[in-house]
Write a protein that holds these residues in place. Sequence first.
Motif, short mmCIF file in Angstrom:
data_model
loop_
_atom_site.label_atom_id
_atom_site.label_comp_id
_atom_site.label_asym_id
_atom_site.label_seq_id
_atom_site.Cartn_x
_atom_site.Cartn_y
_atom_site.Cartn_z
N UNK A 43 5.42 -15.33 11.42
CA UNK A 43 4.80 -14.35 12.34
C UNK A 43 5.86 -13.45 12.98
N UNK A 44 7.01 -14.03 13.34
CA UNK A 44 8.09 -13.23 13.93
C UNK A 44 8.61 -12.21 12.92
N UNK A 45 8.78 -12.65 11.67
CA UNK A 45 9.21 -11.70 10.64
C UNK A 45 8.18 -10.61 10.43
N UNK A 46 6.91 -11.00 10.41
CA UNK A 46 5.85 -10.01 10.25
C UNK A 46 5.81 -9.06 11.43
N UNK A 47 6.02 -9.62 12.65
CA UNK A 47 6.05 -8.78 13.85
C UNK A 47 7.20 -7.77 13.77
N UNK A 48 8.37 -8.23 13.30
CA UNK A 48 9.51 -7.32 13.16
C UNK A 48 9.21 -6.22 12.16
N UNK A 49 8.57 -6.63 11.02
CA UNK A 49 8.22 -5.61 10.02
C UNK A 49 7.21 -4.62 10.57
N UNK A 50 6.23 -5.15 11.30
CA UNK A 50 5.22 -4.26 11.90
C UNK A 50 5.84 -3.32 12.92
N UNK A 73 8.99 -2.35 12.97
CA UNK A 73 9.79 -1.36 12.24
C UNK A 73 8.89 -0.31 11.60
N UNK A 74 7.76 -0.76 11.03
CA UNK A 74 6.82 0.18 10.43
C UNK A 74 6.22 1.11 11.48
N UNK A 75 5.92 0.52 12.67
CA UNK A 75 5.37 1.34 13.76
C UNK A 75 6.38 2.39 14.21
N UNK A 76 7.65 1.98 14.37
CA UNK A 76 8.68 2.94 14.76
C UNK A 76 8.84 4.03 13.71
N UNK A 77 8.77 3.63 12.44
CA UNK A 77 8.87 4.60 11.36
C UNK A 77 7.70 5.58 11.41
N UNK A 78 6.49 5.04 11.63
CA UNK A 78 5.31 5.91 11.72
C UNK A 78 5.40 6.83 12.93
N UNK A 79 5.89 6.29 14.05
CA UNK A 79 6.04 7.12 15.25
C UNK A 79 7.05 8.24 15.02
N UNK A 80 8.17 7.87 14.37
CA UNK A 80 9.18 8.90 14.08
C UNK A 80 8.61 9.96 13.15
N UNK A 81 7.86 9.49 12.13
CA UNK A 81 7.24 10.44 11.21
C UNK A 81 6.22 11.31 11.92
#
Length: 375
Positions: A95-102, A104-112
């Motif tokens: 879950x922690x790894x998934x949270x980190x991926x989520x 990171x994906x959220x930050x990427x989407x926000x940056x995009x």
Amino acid sequence: MADINNKMEGSPEEDGELAQAKRELEAWRAKVKKADDVKSRLVLEKLTADEVKAEAQKDMFALKRKQDEYQRQFIETMGGIEDEIYKLEKGNQGLMDRLKRCKAELESKRAESTKLKQKFKIYAEIPDTKVKFTGQEKEESENSGQQIVGVFTITQRPTVLLQGGQALVTFEEEKVVSQILKMAKCSVSCEKSSVDVKPKSLTLDPSVKFEVHLDVSKKELKFSNAPPSMPDERMRDRLEMSFSRPSRGGAEVEMIDYDKNTGTGKITFLDTGVAESLALIGTYRVALDSEVNVKVGAVYNYQLRKFQTFCGAPKRTILLDDIENIVYEEDLQDHLEIHFQKPSNYGGEIESIKYISTGKTLHAFFCEDAAEMED
């Protein structure tokens, strides 16, 4: 007989010894009996102790079996708990790894998203311009005389950010661009030396085009900064009286809306033209407990329509990259223009050219070709 009697009767000393022996015999008999009693008691105690010992051993073996059973259950329970803890830790780590991926994906989407928002934002100062309204004649509706209707078309010019050591060259013919782009590099002569430049195709940043439909009321006027210094009904009467005074630019009021929580409201005049004149002034003096200047403004509605985004590549423009600053900026631009005008270098007539040296940046704006606009 005499001898026997003599023997039987014996001497007194012998009789004393015999009596003494009898007494000793009785004493020994008593001791033997006592010893037998002690022996019997000891044997009985030994049997009792053996029984107690056997019972104790039996209890001990039972307790040992219980201990072994409890030990086995404890080990099994601990093993199950450890397995459960391992599964929970593994699941928690997943879950922690998934949270980190989520994240990171959220930050990427926000940056995009931020990048796209910046691309599609329009920052432009529109100067005061005389506007001539033209359009097809339509049948007048009920509200046609109560509103000023305007339609504005906003077009964003395509842009590209020119970095230091780059140049933009626009030719008069498209075929020149296709010829130059086939070459990996071009060697441009600059006085006593030469510089290699890389021709590249150009992609413009996304642009937008849309219409703003604006309806401005001729009869309604909004106001603010009117503090509720008296009861609500009395406030409405004072506001209506103040906006009805022709000496202050007012006129007959048809309806009034007032919100005491915000100190704002809207006046609807009976005739058109009054709201327009007061909105241009920006303030109006009303008589409440004392004279108060309230802010006034036009009441309008607007809609965004026909929103279009587009992007592409200019057909007659190329980008020259990796240009070294071996001479002054103006001189190097002249050398680039001379080189790419020559047909022997696969060039042609140049419509415009712009070069900037290293350390600078410049936004280049593009406009539609006249032929395309006519089509």
